[in-house]
Enzyme design. Structure first.
Site, PDB file in Angstrom:
ATOM      1  N   GLY A 292      -3.850   2.606  -2.156  1.00 54.18           N
ATOM      2  CA  GLY A 292      -3.605   2.253  -3.553  1.00 54.18           C
ATOM      3  C   GLY A 292      -4.688   1.295  -3.991  1.00 54.18           C
ATOM      4  O   GLY A 292      -5.597   1.611  -4.766  1.00 54.18           O
ATOM      5  N   ARG A 330      -1.006 -12.910  -8.543  1.00 46.70           N
ATOM      6  CA  ARG A 330      -1.290 -12.829  -7.106  1.00 46.70           C
ATOM      7  C   ARG A 330      -1.694 -14.166  -6.478  1.00 46.70           C
ATOM      8  O   ARG A 330      -1.481 -14.373  -5.288  1.00 46.70           O
ATOM      9  CB  ARG A 330      -2.340 -11.745  -6.814  1.00 46.70           C
ATOM     10  CG  ARG A 330      -1.811 -10.351  -7.183  1.00 46.70           C
ATOM     11  CD  ARG A 330      -2.701  -9.218  -6.684  1.00 46.70           C
ATOM     12  NE  ARG A 330      -2.613  -9.042  -5.253  1.00 46.70           N
ATOM     13  CZ  ARG A 330      -3.519  -9.417  -4.393  1.00 46.70           C
ATOM     14  NH1 ARG A 330      -4.628 -10.006  -4.806  1.00 46.70           N
ATOM     15  NH2 ARG A 330      -3.349  -9.226  -3.097  1.00 46.70           N
ATOM     16  N   CYS A 361       4.285 -21.986 -18.533  1.00 43.35           N
ATOM     17  CA  CYS A 361       4.765 -23.353 -18.378  1.00 43.35           C
ATOM     18  C   CYS A 361       5.169 -23.681 -16.961  1.00 43.35           C
ATOM     19  O   CYS A 361       6.351 -23.924 -16.683  1.00 43.35           O
ATOM     20  CB  CYS A 361       5.939 -23.583 -19.317  1.00 43.35           C
ATOM     21  SG  CYS A 361       5.384 -23.502 -20.994  1.00 43.35           S
TER      22      CYS A 361
HETATM   23  N1  LLP Z   1       2.043   3.045   1.453  1.00 47.56           N
HETATM   24  C1  LLP Z   1       3.096   2.245   1.582  1.00 47.56           C
HETATM   25  C2  LLP Z   1       4.284   2.733   2.268  1.00 47.56           C
HETATM   26  C3  LLP Z   1       3.047   0.954   1.063  1.00 47.56           C
HETATM   27  O1  LLP Z   1       4.096   0.161   1.208  1.00 47.56           O
HETATM   28  C4  LLP Z   1       1.870   0.502   0.416  1.00 47.56           C
HETATM   29  C5  LLP Z   1       1.808  -0.847  -0.161  1.00 47.56           C
HETATM   30  C6  LLP Z   1       0.798   1.372   0.299  1.00 47.56           C
HETATM   31  C7  LLP Z   1       0.911   2.655   0.836  1.00 47.56           C
HETATM   32  C8  LLP Z   1      -0.474   1.008  -0.407  1.00 47.56           C
HETATM   33  O2  LLP Z   1      -1.161  -0.019   0.224  1.00 47.56           O
HETATM   34  P1  LLP Z   1      -2.609  -0.447  -0.358  1.00 47.56           P
HETATM   35  O3  LLP Z   1      -3.582   0.663  -0.047  1.00 47.56           O
HETATM   36  O4  LLP Z   1      -2.467  -0.606  -1.814  1.00 47.56           O
HETATM   37  O5  LLP Z   1      -2.959  -1.709   0.327  1.00 47.56           O
HETATM   38  N2  LLP Z   1       1.814  -6.618  -4.221  1.00 47.56           N
HETATM   39  C9  LLP Z   1       1.024  -6.779  -3.008  1.00 47.56           C
HETATM   40  C10 LLP Z   1       0.830  -5.479  -2.292  1.00 47.56           C
HETATM   41  C11 LLP Z   1       2.108  -4.829  -1.844  1.00 47.56           C
HETATM   42  C12 LLP Z   1       1.815  -3.567  -1.110  1.00 47.56           C
HETATM   43  C13 LLP Z   1       3.046  -2.828  -0.835  1.00 47.56           C
HETATM   44  N3  LLP Z   1       2.843  -1.586  -0.207  1.00 47.56           N
HETATM   45  C14 LLP Z   1      -0.332  -7.386  -3.371  1.00 47.56           C
HETATM   46  O6  LLP Z   1      -0.549  -7.674  -4.554  1.00 47.56           O
HETATM   47  O7  LLP Z   1      -1.165  -7.603  -2.497  1.00 47.56           O
END
Ligand code: LLP
Length: 431
Positions: A292, A330, A361
């Site tokens: 992602g 973040r 705030c």
């Molecule tokens: N697949 C699964 C099952 C996942 O849980 C995730 C991310 C991905 C793929 C994608 O991972 P990526 O390629 O995006 O690293 N809000 C957090 C990130 C949470 C990720 C949750 N799962 C942040 O801002 O770092």
């Protein structure tokens, strides 16, 4: 600069994909998210070509929508032959409304509601990743009810510690995600999936965590999964046609982090898979990956207008902008570090060190602390880089701040992809 799509033009203005960010701030207002389509396409191709080359033609990339789910992203990735995973009715609906092919979608999420399962089957999603026993039963029941068969992958917890942030590590034994092997539950999970009607078990899924830079956790995870697959083959005569190895590689947010060789890492995973299949006499499964962050992060830049610069003696300088944790939570959540620059002074040296504060705030509303920056003054345009992932998708209306617009840039040309929220949008559900 940090990524090849960032540059500085003759006027000393910061550019994204050749577009002058200062002019874009003038045209669309701030705060503003920018998204470089060329960069997204580049990342899609690196992943897609690598999985086809090192795994198989039927192997595929599922873009993890949670990083950024807007209609335009589904239009961009489908043209690049990229599938998508969705974890909620909202993400599913966004993809469908964008005209994205439903059979390319995988329904994810660790607590799918009956409504979501029914909608996903109704739209004809290609597959489900199943997280637990209750969900397995529920998908089987609803599919039977609707007279369809659901293709499923079982989410197995590989018990790998990939040394990322606790909040985004998902593959450990003690996790809300998936079913663990060590306790014997994963074996029962497979047995049950094979016995229930209206389910077609096409493979396994695992994911060790997010923002992982090394390839070793992927190799370790692969070994765990193939040992498990061999064991299940012995016990139930079942071998997976597909193996989903989870999320993508980490992203370079600032200069101190290294570049990742995605192609090279996938090559190593492919070699390891060949070796493991030979070792356990298993047929080579087709492989899915779910990046992602690394698809959209470096494509994103957020623009703000500086409202004030406050020096507290020799102690600290606050540069306050017209956004903050409402468009990028973040730092507040994870102390995630970003780079920033003054877009209209991009060719000047960074001669101050400051904290960039938002307008919400609370004291924790910061984009970052101890950040080198060009001397700033009220009215300057401040750019924060690498904000394409988990910024808009995690934005909120805290303090009833309206979410910014998103402008997509392709070959230097800009177009609006998401409108800025209006005050009426903010109160539209209030009765
Ligand atoms: N697949 C699964 C099952 C996942 O849980 C995730 C991310 C991905 C793929 C994608 O991972 P990526 O390629 O995006 O690293 N809000 C957090 C990130 C949470 C990720 C949750 N799962 C942040 O801002 O770092």
């Amino acid at each position: 600069m940090l990524h090849s799509n960032y540059s500085v033009n003759g006027e000393g203005h910061f550019t994204l994909c050749g577009a002058d960010t200062v002019k874009l701030a003038e045209k669309y207002g701030t705060p503003l998210y920018l998204l470089d389509e060329n960069d997204i396409v580049k990342q899609c191709r690196i992943y897609r070509n690598a999985v086809k080359k090192y795994f198989s033609e039927k192997s595929a990339i599922y873009y993890a929508s949670k990083a950024l789910s807007i209609k335009e992203i589904y239009r961009i990735i489908e043209k690049e032959d990229i599938n998508a995973d969705v974890v909620s009715l909202g993400e599913l609906y966004t993809a469908i409304k964008a005209g994205y092919t439903p059979s390319r979608l995988c329904m994810h999420g660790n607590n799918k509601t009956p409504e979501e399962i029914r909608a996903a089957l109704g739209y004809g999603v290609g597959s489900f990743v199943v997280e637990c026993f209750d969900e397995l039963d529920s998908i089987s029941e609803i599919a039977s009810d609707m007279g369809v068969t659901a293709k499923i992958l079982l989410r197995i917890t590989p018990n790998i510690d990939c040394h990322t942030l606790e909040a985004i590590s998902t593959g450990k034994l003690d996790s809300k995600f998936g079913v663990p092997i060590e306790t014997g539950q994963a074996e029962k999970f497979v047995e049950r999936a094979l016995s229930l009607p209206h389910l077609d078990l096409i493979g396994y899924h695992c994911h060790c965590g997010s923002q992982v830079f090394e390839h070793e956790p992927y190799l370790d995870q692969l070994e765990v999964m193939m040992v498990f697959a061999a064991d299940m083959k012995k016990k139930f005569g079942y071998a997976p046609e597909y193996l989903n190895i989870g999320g993508g590689f980490g992203v370079r947010y600032n200069e101190s982090e290294g570049e990742i060789d995605i192609d090279g890492s996938i090559k190593l995973i492919g070699e390891k898979l060949t070796e493991l299949c030979e070792r356990f006499s298993l047929e080579r499964p087709h492989v899915f990956m779910e990046p992602g962050r690394s698809i959209v992060a470096s494509a994103g830049v957020t623009l703000y207008t500086v409202g004030s610069v406050k020096n507290i003696g020799d102690f600290r300088t606050y540069v306050t902008v017209d956004g903050g944790m409402s468009d990028n939570p973040r730092y507040a959540l994870y102390k995630a570090r970003y780079d920033a620059l003054i877009a209209n002074k991009a060719n000047m040296p960074k001669d101050i060190v400051c904290s960039i504060a938002g307008r919400c705030c609370e004291s924790g509303d910061l984009i970052g602390e101890d950040m080198p920056l060009q001397s700033a003054e009220r009215g300057d345009i401040l750019a924060v880089t690498v904000t394409g992932a988990y910024n808009y998708s995690m934005a909120s209306n805290y303090n009833r701040v309206a979410r910014p617009a998103i402008v997509v840039i392709k070959d230097g040309e800009d177009r609006l992809a998401v409108r800025r929220e209006t005050l009426d949008n903010i109160i539209e559900n209030d009765i």
